[in-house]
Design a protein around this motif. Structure first.
Motif, PDB file in Angstrom:
ATOM      1  N   LYS A 211      -4.116   9.614  -7.795  1.00  0.00           N
ATOM      2  CA  LYS A 211      -4.331   8.927  -6.665  1.00  0.00           C
ATOM      3  C   LYS A 211      -4.276   7.434  -6.886  1.00  0.00           C
ATOM      4  N   ASN A 214      -0.698   6.308  -7.919  1.00  0.00           N
ATOM      5  CA  ASN A 214       0.050   6.092  -6.560  1.00  0.00           C
ATOM      6  C   ASN A 214      -0.282   4.929  -5.856  1.00  0.00           C
ATOM      7  N   LEU A 215      -1.333   4.641  -5.893  1.00  0.00           N
ATOM      8  CA  LEU A 215      -1.899   3.313  -5.304  1.00  0.00           C
ATOM      9  C   LEU A 215      -1.361   2.105  -5.936  1.00  0.00           C
ATOM     10  N   GLN A 216      -1.296   2.102  -7.186  1.00  0.00           N
ATOM     11  CA  GLN A 216      -0.845   1.079  -8.011  1.00  0.00           C
ATOM     12  C   GLN A 216       0.711   0.969  -7.850  1.00  0.00           C
ATOM     13  N   LYS A 217       1.376   2.138  -7.800  1.00  0.00           N
ATOM     14  CA  LYS A 217       2.990   2.241  -7.582  1.00  0.00           C
ATOM     15  C   LYS A 217       3.091   1.534  -6.198  1.00  0.00           C
ATOM     16  N   LEU A 218       2.540   1.820  -5.280  1.00  0.00           N
ATOM     17  CA  LEU A 218       2.531   1.220  -3.887  1.00  0.00           C
ATOM     18  C   LEU A 218       2.334   0.017  -3.819  1.00  0.00           C
ATOM     19  N   LYS A 219       1.365  -0.644  -4.396  1.00  0.00           N
ATOM     20  CA  LYS A 219       1.225  -2.252  -4.593  1.00  0.00           C
ATOM     21  C   LYS A 219       2.485  -2.689  -5.363  1.00  0.00           C
ATOM     22  N   VAL A 221       5.487  -1.821  -5.586  1.00  0.00           N
ATOM     23  CA  VAL A 221       6.688  -1.599  -4.594  1.00  0.00           C
ATOM     24  C   VAL A 221       6.452  -2.904  -3.440  1.00  0.00           C
ATOM     25  N   GLU A 222       5.143  -3.010  -2.766  1.00  0.00           N
ATOM     26  CA  GLU A 222       4.953  -4.111  -1.953  1.00  0.00           C
ATOM     27  C   GLU A 222       5.271  -5.564  -2.344  1.00  0.00           C
TER      28      GLU A 222
END
Length: 228
Positions: A211, A214-219, A221-222
């Motif tokens: 989890k 995944n949050l690190q990857k999402l950030k 991408v942002e």
């Protein structure tokens, strides 16, 4: 040479769909149709079907659809989906599990936990099914399918069934090097004795790590989107 669609429909009844929409058969809900969609009830019927379409149609086997991108264009061939009869799990011995290729990776991890077997914990973080996991040698946190696999039972697109020992598979990173002509039916996996509570705790920790990643990857991408 293409097979008669009417012939297939009459012989395999409700298990055959013509001009079938694949959008709901993958996690991304994208893609077009396939000329023929076949849901295999069991091994006997699958063998019968493969012999019927041999050398007459292109064949693609669709697993859980977790890592599959489907084009908007119609697939001019047959898409095969294995039914829940390929979704069975059982113990062969104290430390060996047999699982159908349609078994969910997470379900395999939980079955191992319930039977006090370690070595399968990483599967709780992998989406998809056993068949797809073997094909791409899926893994995470330092463990891969090759680390627990004993053998796989396969059928080729001519309807011939065979068993392949794991030692005969040339696994690479995210690749099994197995022929695209093979359809995976089931596999046997070897674990080791481990208290179910310890297995459960490790699975919980791995899910937490996943989890966070995944949050690190999402950030990331942002941030990249803002730069672009």
């Amino acid at each position: 040479m293409n097979i008669s669609l009417n012939e297939l429909s009459s012989e395999f009844n409700n298990n055959i769909k013509i001009d079938y929409d694949l959008k709901k058969k993958n996690w991304f809900n994208i893609g077009g149709k396939t000329k023929i969609y076949y849901k295999a009830d069991n091994l006997k019927e699958l063998i019968k079907f493969l012999k019927k379409v041999e050398n007459k149609e292109k064949i693609f086997v669709l697993g859980g659809g977790s890592n599959t991108l489907i084009t908007d264009k119609t697939y001019n061939g047959v898409v095969i989906k294995l039914s829940n009869n390929f979704n069975n799990i059982s113990l062969l011995s104290d430390d060996i599990i047999i699982a159908g290729s349609a078994v969910n990776d997470k379900s395999l991890a939980e079955f191992a936990m319930d039977n006090n077997l370690g070595g399968f914990e990483f599967l709780t973080c992998i989406p998809g099914t056993v068949g797809g996991g073997i094909k791409m040698n899926a893994g995470c946190f330092g463990r891969e399918f090759k680390d627990i696999l004993v053998s796989i039972q396969t059928i080729n697109k001519s309807g011939q069934v065979t068993t392949i020992p794991a030692k005969d598979i040339n696994f690479k990173y995210r690749d099994s090097r197995l022929s695209d002509d093979l359809i995976f039916l089931s596999a046997s996996f070897k674990g080791y004795k481990k208290n179910s509570n310890l297995v459960k705790n490790e699975m919980r920790e791995l899910k937490k790590k996943k989890k966070i990643l995944n949050l690190q990857k999402l950030k990331l991408v942002e941030v990249l989107l803002k730069i672009l």
